[in-house]
Design a protein around this motif. Structure first.
Motif, mmCIF file in Angstrom:
data_model
loop_
_atom_site.group_PDB
_atom_site.id
_atom_site.type_symbol
_atom_site.label_atom_id
_atom_site.label_comp_id
_atom_site.label_asym_id
_atom_site.label_seq_id
_atom_site.Cartn_x
_atom_site.Cartn_y
_atom_site.Cartn_z
ATOM 1 N N ALA A 39 8.356 -0.154 -9.530
ATOM 2 C CA ALA A 39 7.488 0.436 -8.515
ATOM 3 C C ALA A 39 6.321 -0.498 -8.229
ATOM 4 C CB ALA A 39 6.968 1.794 -8.965
ATOM 5 N N SER A 75 8.184 2.613 -3.649
ATOM 6 C CA SER A 75 6.822 2.502 -3.152
ATOM 7 C C SER A 75 6.485 3.738 -2.331
ATOM 8 C CB SER A 75 6.663 1.251 -2.287
ATOM 9 O OG SER A 75 5.313 1.085 -1.921
ATOM 10 N N ASP A 99 9.012 6.639 -0.906
ATOM 11 C CA ASP A 99 8.480 7.919 -1.373
ATOM 12 C C ASP A 99 7.253 8.238 -0.521
ATOM 13 O OD1 ASP A 99 8.025 10.189 -2.897
ATOM 14 O OD2 ASP A 99 7.131 9.089 -4.574
ATOM 15 N N ALA A 102 4.689 10.635 -1.764
ATOM 16 C CA ALA A 102 4.399 10.419 -3.191
ATOM 17 C C ALA A 102 4.895 11.549 -4.091
ATOM 18 C CB ALA A 102 2.910 10.161 -3.435
ATOM 19 N N THR A 105 6.923 10.103 -7.048
ATOM 20 C CA THR A 105 5.994 9.356 -7.903
ATOM 21 C C THR A 105 5.151 10.323 -8.731
ATOM 22 O OG1 THR A 105 5.959 7.528 -6.324
ATOM 23 C CG2 THR A 105 4.121 7.663 -7.871
ATOM 24 N N GLU A 111 1.541 8.284 -10.607
ATOM 25 C CA GLU A 111 0.761 8.060 -9.390
ATOM 26 C C GLU A 111 -0.642 7.577 -9.755
ATOM 27 O OE1 GLU A 111 -0.536 12.126 -10.645
ATOM 28 O OE2 GLU A 111 1.365 11.054 -10.711
ATOM 29 N N ARG A 121 -0.853 6.278 -4.499
ATOM 30 C CA ARG A 121 0.158 5.220 -4.571
ATOM 31 C C ARG A 121 0.848 5.301 -5.924
ATOM 32 N NH1 ARG A 121 0.857 1.728 -0.067
ATOM 33 N NH2 ARG A 121 -0.856 2.215 1.319
ATOM 34 N N ALA A 122 1.916 4.525 -6.080
ATOM 35 C CA ALA A 122 2.574 4.406 -7.380
ATOM 36 C C ALA A 122 1.809 3.404 -8.235
ATOM 37 C CB ALA A 122 4.020 3.939 -7.207
#
Length: 157
Positions: A39, A75, A99, A102, A105, A111, A121-122
């Protein structure tokens, strides 16, 4: 956070291919396969584009030779961005998992909040999963790129 020995959470991913839009669930992506999933915080960002993804592109054949059935890049971006990034990087050997909200994630517990940079974000990480179960996991410390790179993960295969 997901841990070694745990199953990957259920989820769906949308892909943009030459044939159009398609959706696959985690069962189709992971069941009966040994996969590498890494990721990145964002497509087209400096470390992700200059080092993280390119490392997996260069070593894709070596992962395959060592028994990895698929390479996945995750991502928190939309499917159109992930396809454009794959094409720009010559990363056709890697399946790009978008994703967009999210949700997957978050289900992984990996996350991070980046504020004005892009929101949720990841975290930068890499894992090896067999039949949907995590067998190895490497999560980067904030701002680092030391343990989730392709060469490091290849030592675990």
């Amino acid at each position: 956070m997901i841990a070694i020995g745990q199953p990957l959470p259920a989820g769906e991913f949308t892909f943009i291919t030459d044939e159009g839009r398609q959706t696959l669930d985690t069962r189709a992506l992971f069941a009966g396969k040994k996969v590498v999933l890494f990721a990145v915080p964002g497509a087209f960002t400096p470390t992700c584009s200059n080092a993280h993804l390119p490392g997996y592109v260069v070593l894709a054949d070596e992962f395959t030779a060592r028994g990895i059935d698929a390479l996945y890049c995750l991502s928190v971006n939309d499917a159109f961005v992930m396809k454009a990034w794959r094409d720009a990087q010559g990363a056709q050997a890697i399946t790009m998992l978008a994703d967009g909200d999210a949700s997957w994630t978050r289900a992984l517990g990996l996350e991070k909040e980046t504020g004005a940079f892009g929101g949720v974000r990841a975290q930068r990480f890499a894992l090896i999963a067999e039949d949907g179960v995590v067998r190895a996991l490497r999560v980067e410390a904030p701002g680092k790129f030391e343990v989730s790179d392709a060469a490091s993960l290849l030592t675990l295969v």
